[in-house]
Scaffold this motif. Sequence first.
Motif, PDB file in Angstrom:
ATOM      1  N   TYR A  51      -9.549  -1.146   1.440  1.00 25.52           N
ATOM      2  CA  TYR A  51      -9.023  -2.582   1.670  1.00 25.52           C
ATOM      3  C   TYR A  51     -10.196  -3.366   1.890  1.00 25.52           C
ATOM      4  CZ  TYR A  51      -4.417  -0.875   1.907  1.00 25.52           C
ATOM      5  OH  TYR A  51      -2.987  -0.376   1.794  1.00 25.52           O
ATOM      6  N   GLY A  93      -0.597  -1.034   0.342  1.00 24.51           N
ATOM      7  CA  GLY A  93      -1.012  -0.759  -0.993  1.00 24.51           C
ATOM      8  C   GLY A  93       0.178   0.001  -1.873  1.00 24.51           C
ATOM      9  N   GLY A 114      -3.723  -2.926  -4.940  1.00 24.70           N
ATOM     10  CA  GLY A 114      -3.634  -3.153  -3.530  1.00 24.70           C
ATOM     11  C   GLY A 114      -4.942  -4.055  -2.919  1.00 24.70           C
TER      12      GLY A 114
END
Length: 820
Positions: free
Chosen positions: A589, A616, A702
């Motif tokens: 991330y 995600g 994501g």
Amino acid sequence: MKATTLKALCQNKLYQAVALAALCANTAFAQDDLVAPAAAEWHLLEEYCMNCHNFSDFSGGLALEGMGPETLHSEPALWEEVLLKLRSGMMPPVGQKAPSAPERSALISALEDSLDAIAAEDPYPGTVVLHRLNRTEYATAVEGILGVKVEARDLLPRDDKGHGFDNSARVLSVSPSFIEQYMLAAREVSVQAVGKPNALPTGRVYAGDEGASQNAHRDGLPLGTRGGMVIEHHFPADGEYDFTVAGLVGGGYVWGVMDENTLIITVDDEKIFEAEVGDRDDLRAVDIEQATGIAAIDERFKNIRHFVPAGTHRVGISFIQRSGAAQIETLHGFNPVDGMGFLVQGVSGGPRINNVTISGPFNPTGVSNTASRDTIFSCYPQQVSEERACAEQILSTIARKAYRRPVTDEDLAGAMQFYAQGREASNFDEGIQKGIMAILASPNFLYRAHTPPEGTQPGEIFTINDLQLASRLSFFLWSQGPDEALLQRALANELGDPEQLEAEVKRMLADPKANALVTNFAFQWLHVDGLTQVNPDRTLYPDFTADLLHDFEKELELFIGSIFREDRPIHDLLTADHTYLNERLSLHYGLNKVRGGQFQRVELDNPQRYGMLGKGAVLMTTSYANRTSPVIRGAYILDKLIGVPAPAPPPDVEAFPENEEGAASLTVRNRLESHRDNPACASCHNIIDPLGLALENYNSVGQWRDKDPDAGVFIDASGLLTDGTPVNSTADLWQALVQDKSLFAQTFTTKLMTFALGRGLEHYDMPTVRRIVDETAEQDYRLSAIVTGIVTSDAFRKDVFEVSEATSDATNSVAASSSL
């Protein structure tokens, strides 16, 4: 008035006609009272809806022209559908003349008031046909009864889904093949639970994932290790077992031997084997000898024999973590692909694990105490004369748990007959195993039913008894049968008391078994199993590794679990400013907040990752392998969070235009705009696309991005929702979704109630949903309040005695299974 005069008057036909007219007038007057709220606002329907929904245009296949408030009595299903579209803002369509916000609110309230009043006059709780345990419920029930974990996927066929859930009674069909599978499962589970001291050697192969990263520590393995896999394996007897690890190295494009690595095997965190793989000698063997050299290396990790006691044990295969400074593999980090997990332009670093095989037992010595045996054998006979009484004690205890009620001698007769056969053929343990098998194959275990009280007539509504209510409650919250505390309350007839029932709900929600609401209800509601249907293009998404799938699921499980466990308002699912990360997911991330393989709670300072829409699992489930899809994401939000399934596209709709090689690349947004040029598409895409485009800054796996990867320009995530609300970011989207918290609360309650009842909701259920939402508003729509509203409703506590073809078929299937 004399009796004879009254009798003569009543026999007069003119009098009868007048009386009937008066009765009809009174009835009509009563009906007018029920629909009066809707009648007062009916002009809004005529002004804003009937221009399209008339006999000429017949938009959406619906004509409201000529329909008056009285049709709320005869067509409640249709008006519930109209109400749903009005509440969600889908109607009138974008671009058409629409009511003001106060007008829309007044019309919605009026329709709701009238429909609720009509439903209250003639309440109907709905009905559920005979309910078979699905394989998730089967596995959790078996674990609760016998203390043994089983892989239901290996034992039973996959269940169909109805209304989004696999516990829908009407799709849990019963056929001879299903019955046979349940019989075989009963044998397998009972043998596993009791153990088999004379078990013959068998082998099981556990597939690894060559695409998984081996760099990070894996949860469940000892600290100081990296990569590998964790296996929960059942060992049927005390004895020696062989372990084989295959596919550690490869030739051609050489991999697995560039650095020296130490592989270890553990059983319940105790190391049983250690060996080196990859050094100068191994590199020379693979590079020069090829297949012969690889076979020689593989031989070092074959048939590693070790004694393991009976029971289920955690087997770990991993590598010792070493300093990156001492490895060539570290250099592969400069490539855009994880060197230890993938080939990088024909070159790769560390080893992989193709599969692990566990075989045995060899030289079995018996069966020691296991968790399941401790659960089963509440007594053990010291002499033959004690055996039958002990068997009755054991099997009656198990049957009570399995049948979810006290058992009678008649209930126990079949199990004791099987016990006697097993005891005669072998020994006491074999007899108990056969008895347990009979219990697990019994319809009393495999099916749940609401048996009406004696004398109930077809079509009559009845209240289910406390034992049936206890089962329904426990399968709702725990996906398994009731525990002893709940059974005791049911036997004391305490569940009919709303206060006692509410207290029991709070106790059960606080129990760890309530995590089933996350993994069973929430994961199906949010379609998390869709993760496995997306295989990202690793050329486009080089940071993706297969083990991120587990991380995505775990993050979402822990996040939703925290909202449920802390009994927070359910709209926090969309707005909460925390998540759960391990190091791998944190780096994926771009947050760089966590170190290590264990998941930790992280407080977020950027709204990009707030709530479910920043996770995600949701973002990848709603993507394609090579690009995002605002249409899929928008339809997902519309269905899962707003509660309105998107209509199917027209059969002749053109495919989404992809960028052509050599031509100027367009953003996804630009291509969607050209796609919406078709008027047949625009009516739906004007609703769906703004929802999905608000998430366009997240790629298919994501990760956050600022620019469109094809066109190279900054992403424009702006749009207008159906009510005119502008959205320019993900934060704007989830803020819009909770602007009216009752809307999301109604969607959540509808989904949860569908799961709780084991059937799809019908028009007659919607007044109950609205009542629950209204009553829980004071408690800010907390989970416990919504659950309590559901379990105290007539829909949950009552049923209807209906004799239908489905009921007859189910009954015949039970009878057939009883005779097997």
